[in-house]
Design an enzyme around this catalytic site. Structure first.
Site, mmCIF file in Angstrom:
data_model
loop_
_atom_site.group_PDB
_atom_site.id
_atom_site.type_symbol
_atom_site.label_atom_id
_atom_site.label_comp_id
_atom_site.label_asym_id
_atom_site.label_seq_id
_atom_site.Cartn_x
_atom_site.Cartn_y
_atom_site.Cartn_z
ATOM 1 N N CYS A 28 0.837 -1.200 0.000
ATOM 2 C CA CYS A 28 0.000 0.000 0.000
ATOM 3 C C CYS A 28 0.875 1.254 0.000
ATOM 4 O O CYS A 28 1.461 1.595 -1.017
ATOM 5 C CB CYS A 28 -0.983 -0.046 1.159
ATOM 6 S SG CYS A 28 -2.451 0.923 0.822
ATOM 7 N N HIS A 33 -3.592 -5.046 0.754
ATOM 8 C CA HIS A 33 -2.990 -5.551 1.992
ATOM 9 C C HIS A 33 -3.076 -7.077 2.056
ATOM 10 O O HIS A 33 -4.040 -7.615 2.605
ATOM 11 C CB HIS A 33 -3.721 -4.970 3.204
ATOM 12 C CG HIS A 33 -3.466 -3.519 3.417
ATOM 13 N ND1 HIS A 33 -2.422 -3.058 4.177
ATOM 14 C CD2 HIS A 33 -4.118 -2.423 2.962
ATOM 15 C CE1 HIS A 33 -2.441 -1.733 4.182
ATOM 16 N NE2 HIS A 33 -3.464 -1.325 3.451
ATOM 17 N N GLU A 62 -1.563 -9.010 3.931
ATOM 18 C CA GLU A 62 -1.417 -9.546 5.295
ATOM 19 C C GLU A 62 -2.765 -9.876 5.939
ATOM 20 O O GLU A 62 -2.808 -10.597 6.943
ATOM 21 C CB GLU A 62 -0.624 -8.571 6.183
ATOM 22 C CG GLU A 62 -1.333 -7.286 6.573
ATOM 23 C CD GLU A 62 -1.152 -6.145 5.576
ATOM 24 O OE1 GLU A 62 -0.954 -6.425 4.377
ATOM 25 O OE2 GLU A 62 -1.246 -4.976 5.984
HETATM 26 N N1 GLN Z 1 -1.917 6.787 2.827
HETATM 27 C C1 GLN Z 1 -2.033 6.024 1.625
HETATM 28 C C2 GLN Z 1 -3.387 6.181 0.962
HETATM 29 O O1 GLN Z 1 -4.318 6.625 1.571
HETATM 30 C C3 GLN Z 1 -1.741 4.563 1.889
HETATM 31 C C4 GLN Z 1 -2.732 3.901 2.802
HETATM 32 C C5 GLN Z 1 -2.249 2.574 3.326
HETATM 33 O O2 GLN Z 1 -1.078 2.270 3.258
HETATM 34 N N2 GLN Z 1 -3.143 1.793 3.867
HETATM 35 O O3 GLN Z 1 -3.530 5.833 -0.175
#
Ligand code: GLN
Length: 536
Positions: free
Chosen positions: A380, A506, A508
């Protein structure tokens, strides 16, 4: 109709109620029963989505896009139950539902009260997860004696009365502290917290006693006498080094048999715990070690990376290697440089995150891994940092940045999609499961066993800016996973690098010890390989 097990906690918080609930779920599954789990949090936030990871630990995301308590992650890792919105309720959400109904006139002008309106709403929530499973396990957050917990405990009392005692079991998790000076285990705090429960009409059936030292039969008899629980139902919940050992320990204490007998679960077979034994055995046998750096800003609070650290552990299991996690503060990289903090590392992982703090350190960590051919895995925000790094240092877009961190960058290589701009904060988040299509022949598709279509969970606002895709691709970066309409970048990789992979989702949130997530498995495999190659 399902039978219910409620898990409450006494004496103090952090006794591992979530892990205990998950382990009981695992044990019951091992006896051939279908289970689901549910968590109630007594705080007034409507959901944990906006709560600081510093205070509250990780926000776990479900397929249907609910932002939930991290205990739901344990539930999914220990059992085959899949969590949805109705598996996690906060007191805030329950009060909110009741107040909304009141505003809509549903109570026909009646006086709206904690009993029966809030308690009825809680009971409706208990029933909401019963989709034909044999057992619903409901964990009540907080500690017995807290003001906030009272409506939940009252609802349990009523619910047991409604369903009949033969259909509801109450397990109370408590602490038996060991006092070094007198070399004694002390039962008084447990007596008091059970007394508190009984004051409100709840008699626990089982006591799960967290302890550093095993409880002998004398102390079990004493607890039994004072707490009105049979001695066989006073369970030693001893501290263990490996959380996946907990189901085995509970089984040794006879906990699953007690549950089966008390709830008269006729469908239950003999426990098959082979897979849990194998996990524990494998962990003990690992002699090789790999060092993985997690570069983030919440590094002081390991709870913020719960699913992540578990997934890395699963990846280690799949490769017969012990994964040592080194949490590296990205702000420290900004001060001291990457070489000092990342030397002797076999893999660099940049996890998800929000806010600009420590971003430059993360970007620097990507550069280090890319240039030194250290296996790299970005999740992410980690992928967004990799995009910025590549744009700046390879494609010559010097001041490239994410629009999240620099509103006036001339090169917003990561940005909001046009249809998100101007929408209220919070409303724009891409949450939950979305499909991705993998490019044939890519590392990404290889990692997923040649799959072309994947489905993974998301929690972010920003995306790779399509205006820069061509530029980045010409510079050598490969977009190996895209949304089905090809508008959104899901995965990137770097051909020629031993392992440089990042994803907008994600992974995970979808790894379990018995089914390690493919990306974690491949990342650790690459790190294991790098172990022999990097420092020669
Ligand atoms: N801050 C980034 C976004 O909003 C990544 C978010 C995250 O890593 N969950 O896109």
């Amino acid at each position: 109709m399902a039978k219910y097990i409620f898990i409450t906690g006494g004496v103090l918080s952090s006794l591992g109620k979530g892990l205990s609930s998950a382990s009981i779920g695992a044990l019951l599954e091992a006896r051939g029963l279908r289970v689901t789990l549910q968590k109630f949090d007594p705080y007034l936030n409507v959901d944990p989505g906006t709560m600081s990871p510093f205070q509250h630990g990780e926000v776990f995301v479900t397929d249907d896009g609910a932002e939930t308590d991290l205990d739901l992650g344990h539930y999914e890792r220990f059992t085959h139950a899949r969590m949805r919105k109705e598996n996690n309720f906060t007191a805030g959400r329950i009060y909110n539902n009741v107040i909304t109904k009141e505003r809509e006139g549903e109570y026909l002008g009646g006086t709206v009260q904690v009993i029966p309106h809030i308690t009825d709403e809680i009971k409706t929530c208990f029933r909401a997860v019963d989709h034909g499973e044999d057992i619903v396990l409901c964990e009540i957050g907080g500690t017995v004696g807290d003001i906030e917990s009272l409506p939940f405990l009252e609802a349990i009392r009523q619910f047991r009365f409604d369903l009949g005692a033969e259909n509801v079991l109450i397990i109370h998790v408590t602490l038996i502290p060991y006092i070094k000076t007198s070399e004694e285990l002390k039962t008084k705090p447990t007596q008091h917290s059970v007394m508190k429960l009984r004051e409100i009409g709840i008699q626990p059936d089982v006591l799960l006693c967290r302890t550093e030292n095993p409880l002998d039969s004398d102390i079990k008899r004493k607890i039994s006498l004072f707490c009105n629980v049979s001695p066989s139902a006073v369970i030693t919940a001893i501290d263990v080094g490996n959380i996946y050992e907990v189901p085995l320990k509970f089984n040794e204490e006879g906990l699953d048999q007690i549950i089966v007998d008390r709830l008269d679960l006729k469908k239950a077979g003999e426990p098959d715990l082979a897979s849990w034994r194998e996990i524990v055995q494998k962990t003990r046998e690992c002699t090789l070690e790999t060092e993985i750096a997690i570069v983030g800003k919440y590094v002081d609070l390991k709870e913020s990376y719960k699913s992540l650290s578990e997934s890395l552990f699963h990846g280690g299991l799949a490769n017969d290697v012990k994964v040592n996690l080194r949490y590296v503060d990205s702000e420290e990289i900004e001060e001291k440089g990457s070489a000092q903090l990342l030397s002797q590392i076999h893999g660099v992982l940049i996890p998800g995150g929000f806010g600009h703090r420590g971003i430059e350190g993360k970007i620097e960590a990507v550069r280090y891994a890319r240039e030194r051919l250290v296996p790299f895995f970005g999740i992410c925000l980690g992928m967004q940092c990799a995009i910025v790094e590549y744009a700046r240092n390879v494609c010559g877009l010097e001041s490239a940045n994410s629009a999240e961190f620099s509103g006036d960058t001339p090169h917003p290589v990561v940005a909001l999609m046009p249809d998100q701009e101007g929408v209220v904060m919070g409303g724009t988040m891409r949450l939950g499961a979305y499909p991705g299509i993998l490019r044939p022949g890519s590392l990404a598709s290889q990692v997923y066993g040649s799959a072309t279509r994947i489905e993974e969970r998301h929690r972010h606002r920003y995306e790779v800016n399509n205006a820069y895709r061509e530029n980045l691709e010409e510079g050598g970066l490969r977009f190996s996973g895209l949304s089905p309409d090809e508008r959104l970048v899901e995965m990137i990789e770097l051909p020629g690098h031993p392992f440089f992979l990042a994803c907008q989702f994600h992974p995970e949130f979808k790894s379990a010890p018995y089914a390690p997530h493919p990306i974690f498995k491949s990342f650790i495999s690459a790190a294991k390989k790098a172990r022999g190659e990097l420092f020669v």
